[in-house]
Design a protein around this motif. Structure first.
Motif, mmCIF file in Angstrom:
data_model
loop_
_atom_site.group_PDB
_atom_site.id
_atom_site.type_symbol
_atom_site.label_atom_id
_atom_site.label_comp_id
_atom_site.label_asym_id
_atom_site.label_seq_id
_atom_site.Cartn_x
_atom_site.Cartn_y
_atom_site.Cartn_z
ATOM 1 N N ARG A 340 0.831 -1.208 0.000
ATOM 2 C CA ARG A 340 0.000 0.000 0.000
ATOM 3 C C ARG A 340 0.861 1.251 0.000
ATOM 4 O O ARG A 340 0.583 2.222 -0.729
ATOM 5 C CB ARG A 340 -0.909 -0.016 1.239
ATOM 6 N N ARG A 343 2.313 1.890 -3.388
ATOM 7 C CA ARG A 343 1.300 2.403 -4.307
ATOM 8 C C ARG A 343 1.040 3.884 -4.041
ATOM 9 O O ARG A 343 0.899 4.677 -4.974
ATOM 10 C CB ARG A 343 0.002 1.603 -4.162
ATOM 11 N N THR A 348 -0.677 5.838 -6.804
ATOM 12 C CA THR A 348 -1.701 4.854 -7.172
ATOM 13 C C THR A 348 -2.569 4.567 -5.956
ATOM 14 O O THR A 348 -2.041 4.319 -4.871
ATOM 15 C CB THR A 348 -1.044 3.537 -7.641
ATOM 16 N N PRO A 350 -4.468 2.685 -3.115
ATOM 17 C CA PRO A 350 -4.133 1.375 -2.543
ATOM 18 C C PRO A 350 -5.239 0.360 -2.739
ATOM 19 O O PRO A 350 -6.426 0.673 -2.648
ATOM 20 C CB PRO A 350 -3.944 1.673 -1.047
#
Length: 365
Positions: A340, A343, A348, A350
């Protein structure tokens, strides 16, 4: 920070192992070391959950948890608690229980200290199992913005809108345990002990909820959440009872390694000191904020431990199984947290569903 936080644990280790050597020679030293490692390996989930509660208290109460609290954990739970259990179940005086403890004997020999304590295991497991089950259920039935196993946690949170559902589920689990798992002649003791575990949880958690609003009003607007006074004291009691519930299986399981209560107290006490220090380290290092799913994993490990603890009323569950399940949940949650964070660092969103098929997205904490 590491030396400051774990310095006391290092000192307890040196003193404890030296005492074990003076008391039991090389064998006493070796057994105490094994028990310390066993306690640490089985209690990572305890440290994570404790940290989530301890982080709400001010530094004065955090220090008290690490100093006076460790006396309760070591002297109270690892040394005096087994003696009290033997006093109550065998109807002995404290002096009689002490002499029985020092007389030795294994868990399979009727009349010995280890045997009496093993016979009391169903009641002990019922208390600890129900307390930990309530802790898990209240967490998993609560709606939260960030979820880990979203495919399961979100539906559970939705049905958790029904008030007191956790009490209903825990009471139902206790009735089933007493009916199907309690040994012959012990359903009543299992029911009573489990009910005491439920009442104790409701009492200590209720005290925290009662005092916390007053403490929140006393804080400056926008000030950090650092409870003191009555609210912190209630949380301190909650932490101590929770630690006791975690340690039940370790205290009883230690008799499979040795029947000497002094060596057990030394070994488990060393392990407890490290778990307490690790709890404070997690709080001061902000680990739970950095690894967002870690608390989720610890709570699922607690749920598994609660179920296993109730199962041990009838069946033998090896300590290695309990430890591996806890480590598995926490390790997976830690790995999910790392993914996570990567990301998030790339911008991005999670993914919060672990093994749930098509991914669903939630906002970060």
């Amino acid at each position: 920070m590491v030396l400051k936080t774990f310095g006391g644990s290092f000192a307890i280790t040196v003193g404890g192992l030296a005492l074990a050597f003076l008391y039991g020679g090389t064998l006493g030293l070796a057994v105490a070391a094994v028990l310390a490692v066993l306690e640490i390996s089985l209690s990572f989930d305890n440290a994570v959950v404790n940290a989530s509660v301890l982080g709400r208290m001010n530094q004065k109460w955090q220090r008290l948890f690490l100093t006076a609290g460790i006396l309760v954990a070591v002297v109270g739970m690892r040394l005096l608690f087994p003696v009290v259990v033997v006093c109550l179940t065998a109807k002995l005086s404290p002096a009689g229980a002490y002499h029985l403890a020092m007389a030795g004997g294994d868990v399979h020999t009727p009349g010995t200290y280890a045997f009496v304590l093993h016979e009391a295991h169903p009641a002990i497991a019922a208390f600890g199992g129900v307390f930990l089950l309530m802790l898990f259920l209240n967490y998993i039935f609560e709606e939260r913005e960030l979820t880990w196993l979203s495919w399961l946690e979100r539906p559970l949170a939705r049905i958790g809108r029904l008030k007191q559902l956790s009490v209903v589920v825990a009471a139902g689990a206790l009735l089933l345990t007493a009916d199907f798992l309690a040994p012959s002649g012990k359903p009543v003791s299992v029911l009573v002990s489990g009910a005491l575990g439920l009442i104790t949880y409701l009492l200590v958690s209720g005290l925290g909820e009662l005092f916390e609003p007053a403490e929140a009003e006393a804080r400056p607007r926008g000030g950090p959440v650092a409870l003191a006074g009555k609210a912190a004291f209630a949380l301190f009691l909650y932490l101590e009872v929770m630690d006791a519930s975690f340690s039940f299986d370790g205290v009883i399981g230690a008799f499979a390694i040795t029947s000497d209560p002094v060596v057990i107290a030394i070994g488990l006490g060393i392990g407890a000191a490290y778990i307490r220090a690790l709890t404070v380290f997690l709080v001061r290092n902000g680990t739970l904020s950095e690894y967002a799913y870690l608390e989720h994993g610890a709570q699922w490990a607690i749920g598994a431990l609660a179920v296993l603890l109730l199962c041990t009323i009838r069946y033998e569950v090896p300590e290695i199984v309990t430890g591996l399940i806890g480590i598995g949940f926490i390790g997976t949650a830690l790995l999910s947290s790392v993914v996570r964070n990567r990301r998030l660092s790339r911008g991005t969103p999670p993914v919060t569903d672990v093994g749930a098929g098509p991914a669903r997205l939630t906002s970060a904490h």
